[in-house]
Design a protein around this motif. Structure first.
Motif, PDB file in Angstrom:
ATOM      1  N   ASN A 150       0.801  -1.222   0.000  1.00  9.11           N
ATOM      2  CA  ASN A 150       0.000   0.000   0.000  1.00  9.11           C
ATOM      3  C   ASN A 150       0.838   1.279   0.000  1.00  9.11           C
ATOM      4  O   ASN A 150       0.307   2.362  -0.186  1.00  9.11           O
ATOM      5  N   ASP A 151       2.155   1.165   0.169  1.00  5.76           N
ATOM      6  CA  ASP A 151       3.043   2.327   0.033  1.00  5.76           C
ATOM      7  C   ASP A 151       3.563   2.464  -1.395  1.00  5.76           C
ATOM      8  O   ASP A 151       4.468   3.237  -1.663  1.00  5.76           O
ATOM      9  N   SER A 152       2.978   1.686  -2.331  1.00  5.39           N
ATOM     10  CA  SER A 152       3.306   1.716  -3.768  1.00  5.39           C
ATOM     11  C   SER A 152       4.669   1.153  -4.104  1.00  5.39           C
ATOM     12  O   SER A 152       5.205   1.399  -5.181  1.00  5.39           O
ATOM     13  N   THR A 153       5.272   0.370  -3.177  1.00  2.00           N
ATOM     14  CA  THR A 153       6.523  -0.320  -3.480  1.00  2.00           C
ATOM     15  C   THR A 153       6.220  -1.728  -3.971  1.00  2.00           C
ATOM     16  O   THR A 153       5.146  -2.282  -3.709  1.00  2.00           O
ATOM     17  N   VAL A 154       7.156  -2.308  -4.702  1.00  2.00           N
ATOM     18  CA  VAL A 154       7.002  -3.643  -5.273  1.00  2.00           C
ATOM     19  C   VAL A 154       8.023  -4.577  -4.634  1.00  2.00           C
ATOM     20  O   VAL A 154       9.189  -4.199  -4.438  1.00  2.00           O
ATOM     21  N   TRP A 155       7.572  -5.784  -4.332  1.00  2.00           N
ATOM     22  CA  TRP A 155       8.405  -6.800  -3.703  1.00  2.00           C
ATOM     23  C   TRP A 155       8.336  -8.058  -4.547  1.00  2.00           C
ATOM     24  O   TRP A 155       7.297  -8.367  -5.147  1.00  2.00           O
ATOM     25  N   ALA A 156       9.456  -8.809  -4.626  1.00  2.00           N
ATOM     26  CA  ALA A 156       9.520  -9.992  -5.477  1.00  2.00           C
ATOM     27  C   ALA A 156      10.310 -11.091  -4.779  1.00  2.00           C
ATOM     28  O   ALA A 156      11.149 -10.817  -3.918  1.00  2.00           O
ATOM     29  N   TRP A 157      10.028 -12.343  -5.173  1.00  2.00           N
ATOM     30  CA  TRP A 157      10.750 -13.480  -4.613  1.00  2.00           C
ATOM     31  C   TRP A 157      10.653 -14.657  -5.575  1.00  2.00           C
ATOM     32  O   TRP A 157       9.792 -14.709  -6.427  1.00  2.00           O
ATOM     33  N   GLY A 158      11.618 -15.585  -5.430  1.00  2.97           N
ATOM     34  CA  GLY A 158      11.670 -16.753  -6.295  1.00  2.97           C
ATOM     35  C   GLY A 158      12.919 -16.758  -7.159  1.00  2.97           C
ATOM     36  O   GLY A 158      13.966 -16.229  -6.782  1.00  2.97           O
ATOM     37  N   ARG A 159      12.798 -17.343  -8.336  1.00  2.00           N
ATOM     38  CA  ARG A 159      13.934 -17.446  -9.253  1.00  2.00           C
ATOM     39  C   ARG A 159      14.303 -16.072  -9.792  1.00  2.00           C
ATOM     40  O   ARG A 159      13.442 -15.242 -10.065  1.00  2.00           O
ATOM     41  N   ASN A 160      15.624 -15.883  -9.988  1.00  2.00           N
ATOM     42  CA  ASN A 160      16.129 -14.580 -10.403  1.00  2.00           C
ATOM     43  C   ASN A 160      17.248 -14.706 -11.431  1.00  2.00           C
ATOM     44  O   ASN A 160      18.126 -13.858 -11.508  1.00  2.00           O
ATOM     45  N   MET A 161      17.220 -15.750 -12.215  1.00  2.00           N
ATOM     46  CA  MET A 161      18.279 -16.026 -13.186  1.00  2.00           C
ATOM     47  C   MET A 161      18.532 -14.859 -14.135  1.00  2.00           C
ATOM     48  O   MET A 161      19.667 -14.591 -14.533  1.00  2.00           O
ATOM     49  N   TYR A 162      17.481 -14.148 -14.514  1.00  2.00           N
ATOM     50  CA  TYR A 162      17.604 -13.046 -15.473  1.00  2.00           C
ATOM     51  C   TYR A 162      17.282 -11.692 -14.844  1.00  2.00           C
ATOM     52  O   TYR A 162      16.992 -10.736 -15.545  1.00  2.00           O
ATOM     53  N   GLY A 163      17.304 -11.622 -13.525  1.00  2.00           N
ATOM     54  CA  GLY A 163      17.024 -10.359 -12.859  1.00  2.00           C
ATOM     55  C   GLY A 163      15.551 -10.066 -12.702  1.00  2.00           C
ATOM     56  O   GLY A 163      15.173  -8.914 -12.457  1.00  2.00           O
ATOM     57  N   GLU A 164      14.707 -11.087 -12.806  1.00  2.00           N
ATOM     58  CA  GLU A 164      13.264 -10.860 -12.738  1.00  2.00           C
ATOM     59  C   GLU A 164      12.770 -10.393 -11.378  1.00  2.00           C
ATOM     60  O   GLU A 164      11.627  -9.945 -11.249  1.00  2.00           O
ATOM     61  N   LEU A 165      13.629 -10.438 -10.344  1.00  2.00           N
ATOM     62  CA  LEU A 165      13.253  -9.880  -9.046  1.00  2.00           C
ATOM     63  C   LEU A 165      13.537  -8.373  -8.979  1.00  2.00           C
ATOM     64  O   LEU A 165      13.062  -7.694  -8.079  1.00  2.00           O
ATOM     65  N   GLY A 166      14.324  -7.866  -9.918  1.00  5.56           N
ATOM     66  CA  GLY A 166      14.523  -6.424 -10.043  1.00  5.56           C
ATOM     67  C   GLY A 166      15.280  -5.757  -8.913  1.00  5.56           C
ATOM     68  O   GLY A 166      15.168  -4.548  -8.716  1.00  5.56           O
ATOM     69  N   ASN A 167      16.085  -6.515  -8.177  1.00  7.34           N
ATOM     70  CA  ASN A 167      16.809  -5.944  -7.040  1.00  7.34           C
ATOM     71  C   ASN A 167      18.295  -5.733  -7.321  1.00  7.34           C
ATOM     72  O   ASN A 167      19.082  -5.582  -6.400  1.00  7.34           O
ATOM     73  N   GLY A 168      18.682  -5.747  -8.600  1.00  9.33           N
ATOM     74  CA  GLY A 168      20.070  -5.485  -8.965  1.00  9.33           C
ATOM     75  C   GLY A 168      20.974  -6.693  -8.915  1.00  9.33           C
ATOM     76  O   GLY A 168      22.182  -6.569  -9.092  1.00  9.33           O
TER      77      GLY A 168
END
Length: 192
Positions: A88-106
């Motif tokens: 609700n603060d308009s931030t995005v959170w991700a988890w799981g596989r990240n082989m191609y950067g799909e979690l977007g955390n650098g």
């Protein structure tokens, strides 16, 4: 994202009250499922080899379990091997596989707990695509990250990115969708 209303049978772990569950929104990943509950927490169940259930393990679960340390969730989406949540603060959170950067955390390191997507604020919608992710900002711009071999990040390149990048020349967007194998869609406020 689909709003969950009348159901005939309950998913174990989601309370049924007056023929309704306490789930407010649901989403299906490749082999896992996600729900946002009425208390704005998230639950996940199913396949978990890459941590896409977000509970700190890689163990599959056949009943809904809480996603670790994730509160104030307003939207959720899952794709084959990763999951996304909008708070609700308009931030995005991700988890799981990240082989191609799909979690977007650098990074390209998998995470079995939610990590914040880098440099995104003012987000109103999220979508997981096949090994990539999308977010719609409140200014009508679209941001994408992850696998880009087919140009699904929409930035004029085929270069994968582990941080969000603005989709080129696209403004006035009111809705987004991610395709299963490398394409994305946007609906603009002029109906195109």
């Amino acid at each position: 994202m689909k709003k969950l209303f009348l159901i005939s049978t309950a998913v174990l772990g989601l309370t049924v009250v007056n023929s309704r569950t306490n789930a407010q929104f649901i989403s299906g990943g490749g082999a896992h499922s996600l729900a946002v509950c009425s208390d704005n927490t998230a639950r996940a169940w199913g396949y978990n080899d890459y941590g896409q259930l977000g509970n700190g393990t890689s163990t599959a679960n056949n009943v809904p379990i809480p996603v670790s340390a994730l509160t104030s969730v307003t939207a959720i989406d899952g794709e084959v091997w990763h999951s996304l949540a909008l708070k609700n603060d308009s931030t995005v959170w991700a988890w799981g596989r990240n082989m191609y950067g799909e979690l977007g955390n650098g990074t390209t390191t998998n995470s079995n707990v939610p990590v914040q997507v880098s440099s995104l604020t003012g987000i109103t919608a999220i979508v997981g695509g096949f090994m990539h992710s999308l977010a719609l900002k409140n200014d009508g711009t679209v941001w994408a990250w992850g696998y880009n071999i087919y140009g699904q990040l929409g930035n004029g390149t085929n270069t994968t990115s582990n941080v969000p990048m603005q989709v080129s020349t696209l403004t006035g967007v009111i809705a987004i969708a991610g395709g299963g194998y490398g394409h994305c869609l946007a609906l603009k406020n002029d109906g195109t």
